[in-house]
Design an enzyme around this catalytic site. Sequence first.
Site, short mmCIF file in Angstrom:
data_model
loop_
_atom_site.label_atom_id
_atom_site.label_comp_id
_atom_site.label_asym_id
_atom_site.label_seq_id
_atom_site.Cartn_x
_atom_site.Cartn_y
_atom_site.Cartn_z
N HIS A 56 -85.58 -42.76 -85.51
CA HIS A 56 -85.95 -41.33 -85.44
C HIS A 56 -84.97 -40.65 -84.49
CE1 HIS A 56 -88.27 -37.73 -85.55
NE2 HIS A 56 -89.29 -38.06 -84.81
N HIS A 102 -82.25 -40.63 -95.02
CA HIS A 102 -83.39 -39.82 -94.59
C HIS A 102 -84.55 -40.05 -95.54
CE1 HIS A 102 -85.73 -36.35 -93.25
NE2 HIS A 102 -84.97 -36.38 -92.17
N ASP A 118 -78.54 -36.62 -87.09
CA ASP A 118 -78.10 -37.39 -85.92
C ASP A 118 -76.65 -37.82 -85.97
OD1 ASP A 118 -81.34 -38.43 -86.04
OD2 ASP A 118 -80.47 -37.71 -84.16
#
Length: 376
Positions: free
Chosen positions: A222, A261, A312
Amino acid sequence: MAEPQGVQRGLQDVVALESRICFIDGRQGRLIYQGYDIRDLAARSTFEEVAYLLWYGRLPNATQLEELKGRFGTVRALPPPLVDQIDRMPIEAHPMDILRTAVSALAGFEPEETRPGASSIGGAQRLTAVLPSILAQFHRRRKGLPLVRARPELSQAAYLLYAVLDREPTELETRAMDVALILHADHELNASTFAARVTASTLSDLYSAVTSAVGTLKGPLHGGANERVMELLDEIGTPERVEEIVHGKLSRHERIMGFGHRVYKVEDPRATILREWSRKVGENKGDLHYYELLRRVEEVVHREKGLYPNVDLYSGSVYSLLGFPADLFTPIFAASRVAGWTAHVLEEYQDLRLIRPTAKYVGAVDLPYVPIGQRS
Ligand code: SDX
């Protein structure tokens, strides 16, 4: 009692509740906060405007925006006993552990009846304002820097840069930070937001819900992925080694952080925007090292696994260029997402339903109890 449905591991594709806060179109790669496209907000808004939007469901007018900025400025200071507590934590501790501990401790220094707004928008504003102060206090202490001045006139983005890096940020740096805070502010029922809503659904308080969320965000699947992306880039070192290192990891079925994702089946629109900011800030600093490595890594991962970058992948390269150490990347993510976490907690309070799924039991039944003396 209804027969339990088939198990949806990870609650994948399970629609758990209705919400007005955030919409993600995973097939089109669209992200919308309370009706506004993230591309418009990243191009034209500020983190303060976006926080207001998430909490109130509409963009603020000039007066409302100034009031919110003023509020952030006045409630970002830490209570002295909390500063002492942060200063007593080991400087080797991970800043996410400090953040989780300090948010929880803050509740103790601000008993519910005295909290600014308790479990209301006042509490949301307090927590959003104070998270950058917590990570700044810890980082400054481990660097041997003096207590930071609150500088109420600074925006959240400017204060984060000033307080942590101990210098006045440039306009470009402040805008890059503000865009990153806008992009990370909410993302529907991601794991940490869901953790916050589960906590709130028991009628627990806002500070407990944010403490749950901080602990959840830390995980490398995460929010912790941004820090690990930089570890990968430092392991790769040069563009010539990208193919060898990435191919090797993929052939060992290792995850490449910053890719894939649960919801997006195409490129995460936040990655698109952050890629551009990584290039812009890199050109401004005369350092495109990470940007160029990331472009090569993207090519290899997409060619070999058909995966797209998520939020990210490029965020760490922007934070690194701004001067932040890698272990502060996830805390920066938290300093933004706290706006979304608190918006979802307030929405949960308004339409409360205890969140309690069920499990399909696959263990033994009707075992005879054997007294300890007869057990092997
Ligand atoms: C965030 O939910 C949110 O909205 C989160 C977030 C937010 O704003 O809150 O968007 C922020 O957390 C972004 C994600 C950051 N995490 C990472 O970058 C870690 C690396 N990514 C993976 O671990 C993975 O993609 C997840 C966890 C993000 C999603 O995993 P899923 O949906 O459970 O998918 P999966 O694990 O079932 O993978 C499906 C296939 C598998 O291949 P097979 O084993 O079936 O052959 O895709 C492969 C996986 O091996 N795969 C990857 C991969 N991600 C998926 N292979 C290599 N590297 C990857 N990163």
